[in-house]
Write a protein that holds these residues in place. Structure first.
Motif, PDB file in Angstrom:
ATOM      1  N   SER A 132      42.288  42.277  52.271  1.00 37.09           N
ATOM      2  CA  SER A 132      41.821  43.324  51.245  1.00 37.09           C
ATOM      3  C   SER A 132      40.487  43.732  51.038  1.00 37.09           C
ATOM      4  O   SER A 132      40.363  44.624  50.472  1.00 37.09           O
ATOM      5  N   ARG A 133      39.659  42.893  51.278  1.00 37.64           N
ATOM      6  CA  ARG A 133      38.280  43.071  51.483  1.00 37.64           C
ATOM      7  C   ARG A 133      37.896  44.551  52.124  1.00 37.64           C
ATOM      8  O   ARG A 133      37.239  45.299  51.643  1.00 37.64           O
ATOM      9  N   ASN A 160      44.303  43.234  44.766  1.00 37.84           N
ATOM     10  CA  ASN A 160      43.080  42.817  45.048  1.00 37.84           C
ATOM     11  C   ASN A 160      41.896  43.871  44.855  1.00 37.84           C
ATOM     12  O   ASN A 160      40.825  43.484  45.071  1.00 37.84           O
ATOM     13  N   THR A 176      38.343  42.446  43.904  1.00 36.00           N
ATOM     14  CA  THR A 176      37.185  42.848  45.023  1.00 36.00           C
ATOM     15  C   THR A 176      35.999  43.378  44.605  1.00 36.00           C
ATOM     16  O   THR A 176      34.980  43.440  45.063  1.00 36.00           O
ATOM     17  N   GLU A 198      41.483  34.561  42.558  1.00 42.04           N
ATOM     18  CA  GLU A 198      41.375  35.658  43.413  1.00 42.04           C
ATOM     19  C   GLU A 198      39.843  36.272  43.263  1.00 42.04           C
ATOM     20  O   GLU A 198      39.490  36.664  44.579  1.00 42.04           O
ATOM     21  N   GLN A 256      35.450  35.062  46.726  1.00 42.02           N
ATOM     22  CA  GLN A 256      34.067  35.396  46.810  1.00 42.02           C
ATOM     23  C   GLN A 256      33.291  35.326  45.625  1.00 42.02           C
ATOM     24  O   GLN A 256      33.192  35.927  44.651  1.00 42.02           O
TER      25      GLN A 256
END
Length: 211
Positions: free
Chosen positions: A2-3, A92, A96, A111, A115
């Protein structure tokens, strides 16, 4: 991942301001939407430091009319994105892209914290949460009760983040497992090893499959 997908996607805003994500839940007696959304939109419209994404929990607008969803969406501006229902709320995209998380009791915070980044939690009902395990993620950022305190909390969130960083890492890892690079590949290998162990007695091997 997803990132990588988010990094390659079209930017959400046409500027490089930090992005604040507001992700309220709909739980009665705990939700912050009714108390915070109007003053939040007012205060973000009056400042020039942040972009704001308003992405409620998907259940909040599930039974609302299309008119109601469009009415909220139409209040978006160049620096405020209001999204009551799209896939980006659950794929995300927003967690993100955001730099600071603002929420109440949505577990989507984990989620976001895959990070670790600054968080602010909203407690308009003045819940006695400190020793309640249901609110354990409120220990991962500052908790405020009044809408008038929100912008100040956001402004100091980055500076205060180091005080919460280790706890964020520990609690997120216990909730999500290992999210570092290659986690999906390691998980697949573990599954194959488990299946091979069970299939060994039958004289076959999942890892030998051409698929």
């Amino acid at each position: 991942t997803s990132r990588r997908l988010v990094a390659a996607a079209r930017p959400l805003f046409a500027n490089d301001r930090p992005i604040v994500l507001y992700n309220p839940h709909k739980v009665r007696g705990l939700q912050s939407w009714s108390s915070f959304i109007k003053p939040m939109l007012r205060d973000f419209a009056a400042q020039q430091d942040y972009n704001l994404i308003v992405a409620p929990h998907v259940k909040m607008f599930r039974r609302r009319s299309k008119y109601a969803r469009n009415r909220w969406r139409s209040r978006s501006t160049a620096t405020i994105l209001i999204d009551p229902e799209s896939d980006r709320s659950v794929d995300n995209s927003y967690t993100t892209a955001a730099d600071i998380y603002v929420g109440d009791v949505s577990s989507q915070v984990y989620e976001f914290l895959a990070q670790p980044r600054p968080c602010v939690f909203l407690n308009p009902h003045k819940v006695d949460w400190g020793n309640d395990p249901h609110f354990k993620f409120w220990h991962l950022g500052e908790v405020i009760e009044r809408p008038d305190d929100l912008m100040a909390a956001i402004n100091r969130a980055t500076e205060r983040h180091p005080a919460y960083l280790q706890k964020q890492r520990e609690l997120t890892r216990s909730s999500l497992g290992d999210t570092s690079a290659g986690a999906a590949s390691r998980a697949a290998s573990d599954i194959i090893a488990f299946l091979d162990k069970g299939a060994g007695a039958a004289g076959c091997s999942w890892s030998a499959s051409p698929y």
